[in-house]
Structures are given as structure tokens and as C-alpha cells.
Scaffold this active site. Structure first.
Site, PDB file in Angstrom:
ATOM      1  N   TYR A 152       0.835  -1.210   0.000  1.00  0.00           N
ATOM      2  CA  TYR A 152       0.000   0.000   0.000  1.00  0.00           C
ATOM      3  C   TYR A 152       0.868   1.258   0.000  1.00  0.00           C
ATOM      4  O   TYR A 152       0.705   2.147  -0.846  1.00  0.00           O
ATOM      5  CB  TYR A 152      -0.912  -0.011   1.229  1.00  0.00           C
TER       6      TYR A 152
HETATM    7  P1  NAD Z   1     -12.291   4.744   1.690  1.00  0.00           P
HETATM    8  O1  NAD Z   1     -12.025   3.324   1.330  1.00  0.00           O
HETATM    9  O2  NAD Z   1     -13.373   5.049   2.644  1.00  0.00           O
HETATM   10  O3  NAD Z   1     -12.496   5.611   0.373  1.00  0.00           O
HETATM   11  C1  NAD Z   1     -11.900   5.281  -0.867  1.00  0.00           C
HETATM   12  C2  NAD Z   1     -13.004   5.259  -1.909  1.00  0.00           C
HETATM   13  O4  NAD Z   1     -12.397   4.954  -3.179  1.00  0.00           O
HETATM   14  C3  NAD Z   1     -14.045   4.173  -1.654  1.00  0.00           C
HETATM   15  O5  NAD Z   1     -15.354   4.737  -1.616  1.00  0.00           O
HETATM   16  C4  NAD Z   1     -13.880   3.201  -2.816  1.00  0.00           C
HETATM   17  O6  NAD Z   1     -15.118   2.623  -3.213  1.00  0.00           O
HETATM   18  C5  NAD Z   1     -13.266   4.092  -3.872  1.00  0.00           C
HETATM   19  N1  NAD Z   1     -12.483   3.315  -4.839  1.00  0.00           N
HETATM   20  C6  NAD Z   1     -11.598   2.316  -4.581  1.00  0.00           C
HETATM   21  N2  NAD Z   1     -11.128   1.815  -5.729  1.00  0.00           N
HETATM   22  C7  NAD Z   1     -11.707   2.519  -6.728  1.00  0.00           C
HETATM   23  C8  NAD Z   1     -11.622   2.445  -8.152  1.00  0.00           C
HETATM   24  N3  NAD Z   1     -10.844   1.536  -8.753  1.00  0.00           N
HETATM   25  N4  NAD Z   1     -12.363   3.310  -8.888  1.00  0.00           N
HETATM   26  C9  NAD Z   1     -13.178   4.213  -8.284  1.00  0.00           C
HETATM   27  N5  NAD Z   1     -13.299   4.322  -6.946  1.00  0.00           N
HETATM   28  C10 NAD Z   1     -12.566   3.474  -6.173  1.00  0.00           C
HETATM   29  O7  NAD Z   1     -10.884   5.324   2.244  1.00  0.00           O
HETATM   30  P2  NAD Z   1     -10.544   6.736   2.931  1.00  0.00           P
HETATM   31  O8  NAD Z   1     -10.059   6.440   4.298  1.00  0.00           O
HETATM   32  O9  NAD Z   1     -11.640   7.722   2.719  1.00  0.00           O
HETATM   33  O10 NAD Z   1      -9.284   7.153   2.060  1.00  0.00           O
HETATM   34  C11 NAD Z   1      -9.337   8.151   1.035  1.00  0.00           C
HETATM   35  C12 NAD Z   1      -7.923   8.415   0.552  1.00  0.00           C
HETATM   36  O11 NAD Z   1      -7.112   8.855   1.635  1.00  0.00           O
HETATM   37  C13 NAD Z   1      -7.212   7.188  -0.027  1.00  0.00           C
HETATM   38  O12 NAD Z   1      -6.420   7.627  -1.119  1.00  0.00           O
HETATM   39  C14 NAD Z   1      -6.337   6.715   1.114  1.00  0.00           C
HETATM   40  O13 NAD Z   1      -5.195   6.023   0.629  1.00  0.00           O
HETATM   41  C15 NAD Z   1      -5.957   8.047   1.751  1.00  0.00           C
HETATM   42  N6  NAD Z   1      -5.585   7.954   3.164  1.00  0.00           N
HETATM   43  C16 NAD Z   1      -6.521   7.690   4.132  1.00  0.00           C
HETATM   44  C17 NAD Z   1      -6.122   7.660   5.456  1.00  0.00           C
HETATM   45  C18 NAD Z   1      -7.108   7.426   6.573  1.00  0.00           C
HETATM   46  O14 NAD Z   1      -6.672   7.478   7.738  1.00  0.00           O
HETATM   47  N7  NAD Z   1      -8.387   7.191   6.321  1.00  0.00           N
HETATM   48  C19 NAD Z   1      -4.784   7.867   5.811  1.00  0.00           C
HETATM   49  C20 NAD Z   1      -3.869   8.105   4.807  1.00  0.00           C
HETATM   50  C21 NAD Z   1      -4.281   8.171   3.485  1.00  0.00           C
END
Ligand code: NAD
Length: 320
Positions: A152
Site C-alpha cells: 500500500y
Molecule cells: P475509503 O475506502 O473510505 O475511500 C476510498 C473510496 O475509493 C471508496 O469509496 C472506494 O469505493 C473508492 N475506490 C476504490 N477503488 C476505486 C476504483 N478503482 N475506482 C473508483 N473508486 C474506487 O478510504 P478513505 O479512508 O476515505 O481514504 C481516502 C484516501 O485517503 C485514499 O487515497 C487513502 O489512501 C488516503 N488515506 C486515508 C487515510 C485514513 O486514515 N483514512 C490515511 C492516509 C491516506
């Protein structure tokens, strides 16, 4: 102004969509509702947005160039917040190909159409995981990120690098925002605090790596993260990387004690060694985001967890 939010149905994306709609923007939400966790939960995340005339939902995959081309030609978004990804360091071990295909290949498709339609500003979601565990604390944006601990983290780092290359070739203003352990209402069920609270409420044990001692996470409340993303969208920079974190790491042991106090449920603790994918500490130096984005996290952990718990109770009320 039209904004494209990829990953719009997810935890962070849905809050970003709500905030942009609240200030009167046109928002295109793009999501494939992947079953990493409940697609129904994701639909509920967008319930408010779906009532707003300024919101359009496109269901599709960022890896699909036809759908992405359609979005950019039909709606011509001027601002792009690219949040769609396969998240989570540990699950990425079982399926590194999928993480690579979505987080790198899918990001490439978004970058390619963003530059063809000459967007005004692009914000790419990255993660504190890129810092691995070799760095001094707090983590600064110019620290070494060559040693990610999970597929990841490696794919998110690769997306950052691609975004830089696209910026240098085509001049798209790009801000990479590295989020630090985001929590709050609509929080992901595979992450603390959701994971812990769910188990505590059901009387099941929670796993605490190293017993939660000497293990720190820089928990950052969702509203503060969304403010940082909005400021990054509003203030284009040629290419910059920003840490978005609370900058006040909490020891996991204390985090669990806080959850016990707030929920009233005791935690049964199972101790396991820290997996190789997990750094012992995450800790954001946010000086740069403070200076260039006016980023100033406001929500203390006690307050943020209380708001999370209120949402969790609401979410789990029996339906009539
Ligand atoms: P989440 O899984 O709730 O949201 C990600 C969304 O992307 C989901 O709704 C999923 O359905 C969609 N998705 C996945 N693959 C896809 C594809 N191929 N095409 C279209 N949509 C797709 O995760 P989150 O926690 O809201 O994370 C959002 C972003 O923030 C991500 O890039 C994640 O790597 C980053 N991030 C999150 C955190 C955290 O603490 N939540 C920390 C660091 C980075």
C-alpha cells in the site's frame, strides 16, 4: 466551479463532497463502491449529497479510461481531488496486484485526463505510511520515503512520483497531501476507532500491538483533514507535498482508555507483536502546511472521539 472528487463515497471523500456542496460548488463524485467494506455504508455516506442539485454521481472505475474520458469531456472539472484508492497497509499484503492496479494504474489514468483537459489544480491523497519507520520524528515532507513498509505505502509513493512527473511534463499545479490516521463520523470499519469500538460494544477482545505501549498514532479529525484538502484546492502550487496531521501523537494504550471512558464499555485486550507493516510512531510536522495552506488542526482527540461515538450510536440505532 466544477470539482471532481474521486473516491467520493468513501470516508474522506464523502465529507469533502459535503463541504464543497455547502459552499455552492458543482461536484462530480466518482466511485466504484468497491466491497473493501460495505457498499451500503458508502451509499449512506452520500445520502445528503444525493439530495443536492449541485451533485452528480458517476459510478465507475478510475482504471477505466473510457469512463474517465467521459467525465472530463462531459463535465470539464477545473479542480480535481483524487482520493480513490485501495487503502490499508495490512490488507495490501494479500493482494499487491490490486493495490498497484488501482493506486498506481488508476492514478495514472486520472493524471492523464487531468492534464489533457488542463485542470487548474489537482490534489492527490497520499499517506503518512510513505515515511516507514526509519525516520526521526516529527516527519517532514523532505524526509526519506524510499523505504515503504507495505505494498500500500509503496503504491501511494509511486502515485506521488507519477504526479510529480506529470506536473513537470505538463505543468499541472499539483499538491500531494499526506494524511495521518484520519478518524471521525463515517470512519472506515477496518480502522481504529471503529474497529475497537465495534469489538468493545460486542464484548469481543481487541488486538493491541505491543500492548499499545510505545506505539503512537497521530490521530487527525476528519473536519481538519477536509479543511486542509479544501485549502490545498483553493491555493494552487506548482508541485508541493504537505503533511496533514494533528501533530499530537497519542499512545495506543491511552487511546483505548479514552474509548473506554467515552463509550462506557471495557476493553478486553489481546496483545500481539507489531507487524512488519506498522511503524511504531507516526507524527506529522505540519509547519509547511501551516505556512502555505493555513492548516491548523482544531479538534482535540477527546472531542473528536466523542463526536465519533455519537455518530456510531446513531448509525447502530435499530431501524424502524
Ligand atoms: P475509503 O475506502 O473510505 O475511500 C476510498 C473510496 O475509493 C471508496 O469509496 C472506494 O469505493 C473508492 N475506490 C476504490 N477503488 C476505486 C476504483 N478503482 N475506482 C473508483 N473508486 C474506487 O478510504 P478513505 O479512508 O476515505 O481514504 C481516502 C484516501 O485517503 C485514499 O487515497 C487513502 O489512501 C488516503 N488515506 C486515508 C487515510 C485514513 O486514515 N483514512 C490515511 C492516509 C491516506
Amino acid at each position: 466551479m466544477t470539482y471532481l472528487v474521486t473516491g467520493a463515497a468513501g470516508f474522506i471523500g464523502s465529507h469533502l463532497v459535503d463541504r464543497l456542496l455547502a459552499r455552492g460548488e458543482q461536484v462530480i463524485g466518482f466511485d466504484n463502491f468497491v466491497d473493501y467494506y460495505s457498499p451500503d455504508r458508502k451509499r449512506r455516506n452520500l445520502a445528503q449529497a444525493m439530495q443536492q442539485p449541485g451533485f452528480t454521481l458517476i459510478e465507475g472505475d478510475i482504471r477505466d479510461p473510457d469512463t474517465v474520458a467521459h467525465i472530463f469531456t462531459r463535465y470539464r472539472p477545473r479542480f480535481v481531488a483524487h482520493l480513490a484508492a485501495m487503502p490499508g497497509p495490512r490488507p495490501s499484503i494479500a493482494n499487491p496486484q490490486l493495490y498497484e492496479a488501482v493506486n498506481v494504474g488508476g492514478s495514472l489514468v486520472i493524471l492523464d485526463y487531468a492534464r489533457r483537459s488542463e485542470v487548474e489544480n489537482l490534489v492527490l491523497a497520499s499517506t503518512s505510511s510513505v515515511y516507514g519507520k526509519t525516520n526521526r520524528v516529527p516527519f517532514r515532507e523532505d524526509d526519506n520515503t524510499d523505504r515503504p513498509l507495505s505494498p500500500y505505502a509503496a503504491t501511494k509513493k509511486a502515485a506521488e512520483v507519477l504526479a510529480y512527473t506529470f506536473h513537470s511534463l505538463y505543468g499541472i499545479p499539483t499538491s500531494v497531501v499526506r494524511f495521518f490516521t484520519v478518524y471521525g463520523p463515517r470512519g472506515r470499519p477496518d480502522m481504529t476507532p471503529y474497529l475497537f469500538v465495534e469489538r468493545m460494544v460486542r464484548g469481543q477482545p481487541i488486538t493491541l500491538f505491543n500492548g499499545g505501549e510505545n506505539l503512537f498514532r497521530d490521530y487527525t479529525y476528519i473536519d481538519d483533514i477536509v479543511s486542509g484538502v479544501i485549502n490545498a484546492l483553493d491555493r494552487p502550487h506548482p508541485y508541493e507535498i504537505f503533511n496533514l496531521g494533528h501533530s499530537q501523537p497519542v499512545e495506543l494504550r491511552r487511546f483505548v482508555n479514552l474509548l473506554e471512558q467515552i463509550t462506557g464499555y471495557p476493553a478486553q485486550i489481546e496483545i500481539k507483536p507489531l507487524p512488519a507493516t506498522e511503524p511504531p510512531i507516526t507524527y506529522a510536522d505540519t509547519t509547511k502546511a501551516g505556512q502555505l495552506l493555513d492548516f491548523a488542526p482544531r479538534v482535540a482527540i477527546e472531542e473528536g472521539l466523542a463526536r465519533f461515538w455519537a455518530w456510531y450510536c446513531d448509525e447502530h440505532q435499530p431501524q424502524h
